[in-house]
Write a protein that holds these residues in place. Structure first.
Motif, mmCIF file in Angstrom:
data_model
loop_
_atom_site.group_PDB
_atom_site.id
_atom_site.type_symbol
_atom_site.label_atom_id
_atom_site.label_comp_id
_atom_site.label_asym_id
_atom_site.label_seq_id
_atom_site.Cartn_x
_atom_site.Cartn_y
_atom_site.Cartn_z
ATOM 1 N N UNK A 73 1.264 16.301 4.143
ATOM 2 C CA UNK A 73 0.945 15.108 3.349
ATOM 3 C C UNK A 73 0.563 13.956 4.272
ATOM 4 N N UNK A 74 -0.213 13.038 3.719
ATOM 5 C CA UNK A 74 -0.555 11.803 4.427
ATOM 6 C C UNK A 74 -0.316 10.638 3.484
ATOM 7 N N UNK A 75 0.228 9.565 4.049
ATOM 8 C CA UNK A 75 0.536 8.350 3.285
ATOM 9 C C UNK A 75 0.075 7.155 4.100
ATOM 10 N N UNK A 76 -0.520 6.190 3.418
ATOM 11 C CA UNK A 76 -0.944 4.950 4.072
ATOM 12 C C UNK A 76 -0.758 3.858 3.028
ATOM 13 N N UNK A 77 0.391 3.183 3.098
ATOM 14 C CA UNK A 77 0.726 2.212 2.056
ATOM 15 C C UNK A 77 1.529 1.057 2.648
ATOM 16 N N UNK A 78 1.339 -0.111 2.063
ATOM 17 C CA UNK A 78 2.072 -1.301 2.487
ATOM 18 C C UNK A 78 3.222 -1.526 1.514
ATOM 19 N N UNK A 79 4.408 -1.802 2.062
ATOM 20 C CA UNK A 79 5.563 -2.026 1.186
ATOM 21 C C UNK A 79 5.570 -3.460 0.653
ATOM 22 N N UNK A 80 6.607 -3.778 -0.114
ATOM 23 C CA UNK A 80 6.708 -5.081 -0.768
ATOM 24 C C UNK A 80 6.763 -6.232 0.237
ATOM 25 N N UNK A 81 7.182 -5.945 1.473
ATOM 26 C CA UNK A 81 7.283 -7.005 2.491
ATOM 27 C C UNK A 81 6.026 -7.073 3.360
ATOM 28 N N UNK A 82 5.018 -6.252 3.033
ATOM 29 C CA UNK A 82 3.774 -6.272 3.800
ATOM 30 C C UNK A 82 3.786 -5.361 5.022
ATOM 31 N N UNK A 83 4.829 -4.548 5.159
ATOM 32 C CA UNK A 83 4.904 -3.629 6.305
ATOM 33 C C UNK A 83 4.144 -2.343 5.977
ATOM 34 N N UNK A 137 6.391 15.711 16.856
ATOM 35 C CA UNK A 137 7.700 15.055 16.962
ATOM 36 C C UNK A 137 8.436 15.171 15.624
ATOM 37 N N UNK A 138 9.732 15.519 15.702
ATOM 38 C CA UNK A 138 10.535 15.555 14.479
ATOM 39 C C UNK A 138 10.992 14.140 14.165
ATOM 40 N N UNK A 139 10.815 13.741 12.910
ATOM 41 C CA UNK A 139 11.185 12.383 12.497
ATOM 42 C C UNK A 139 12.087 12.418 11.279
ATOM 43 N N UNK A 140 12.867 11.346 11.159
ATOM 44 C CA UNK A 140 13.679 11.136 9.964
ATOM 45 C C UNK A 140 13.281 9.756 9.448
ATOM 46 N N UNK A 141 12.721 9.715 8.244
ATOM 47 C CA UNK A 141 12.258 8.466 7.658
ATOM 48 C C UNK A 141 13.185 8.050 6.529
ATOM 49 N N UNK A 142 13.595 6.781 6.576
ATOM 50 C CA UNK A 142 14.371 6.220 5.462
ATOM 51 C C UNK A 142 13.449 5.247 4.751
ATOM 52 N N UNK A 143 13.113 5.579 3.505
ATOM 53 C CA UNK A 143 12.132 4.782 2.776
ATOM 54 C C UNK A 143 12.725 4.249 1.489
ATOM 55 N N UNK A 144 12.223 3.092 1.071
ATOM 56 C CA UNK A 144 12.629 2.536 -0.225
ATOM 57 C C UNK A 144 11.413 1.878 -0.856
ATOM 58 N N UNK A 145 11.530 1.582 -2.139
ATOM 59 C CA UNK A 145 10.436 0.909 -2.836
ATOM 60 C C UNK A 145 9.194 1.782 -2.948
ATOM 61 N N UNK A 146 8.029 1.143 -2.823
ATOM 62 C CA UNK A 146 6.764 1.860 -3.012
ATOM 63 C C UNK A 146 6.599 3.027 -2.029
#
Length: 184
Positions: A73-83, A137-146
């Motif tokens: 999968x690929x994702x390219x999105x800005x969160x509520x804080x503009x990050x 690289x193995x990653x662990x992502x913690x995501x919230x919101x959008x």
């Protein structure tokens, strides 16, 4: 580059398959596919490129949507804080999630679904995902919101699930218990 013609539409059998794990380290072909997914999402958000190449804007794309039944999968999105959250991932997996739910107040859309399907799509408010990047690289992502909603939508594609499967057919806008809406 992936074009709108490469994206399969709702009803295509590949969209309902459970995608296969990508053997790691990834082959050059799998790396190219994953790079192409991310490139599409980025290009589709650039109004000039999108218009020139006839791309429908998207914030995420999964390999099954281009008729490749592999867990990419690929994702390219800005969160509520503009990050910006920009990821190209092999074998993403949700390892934990919040009890609290969320949903997009305007509903969800999908590059494989041409018509608008109104209704609330319940999602976890926070998710932790493990995956492998393009660089291996193995990653662990913690995501919230959008970003959390988008990654759940894309991982669903890897499991043959479409966003509208979650919409209450009788009451599409029925408030979701224990959920906070996100205005989009």
């Amino acid at each position: 580059m992936i074009t709108m013609e490469d994206i399969i539409r709702d009803g295509h059998p590949t969209l309902r398959l459970i995608a296969k794990e990508v053997p790691l380290p990834a082959s050059d072909e799998d790396k190219k596919t994953l790079k192409d997914l991310l490139e599409y999402v980025k290009a589709s958000q650039n109004p000039e490129i999108a218009k020139e190449k006839g791309l429908r804007p998207g914030i995420g794309l999964a390999a099954p949507q281009i008729n490749v039944s592999k867990r990419m999968i690929a994702i390219h999105v800005t969160d509520e804080k503009g990050q910006l959250h920009s990821y190209a991932l092999f074998n993403p997996k949700i390892i934990s999630h919040s009890v609290e739910k969320t949903y997009l107040s305007n509903g969800e859309g999908c590059l494989s679904v041409d018509e608008s399907i109104p209704g609330y799509v319940p999602r976890y408010k926070r998710v932790t995902v493990t995956a492998t990047t393009l660089e291996g690289e193995e990653v662990k992502l913690r995501l919230k919101g959008i970003p959390a909603i988008v990654i759940q939508h894309e991982i669903d594609h890897l499991n043959g699930i479409m966003f509208y499967d979650y919409i209450d057919k009788q009451h599409p806008f029925k408030p979701i218990e224990n959920a906070e809406p996100i205005n989009n």
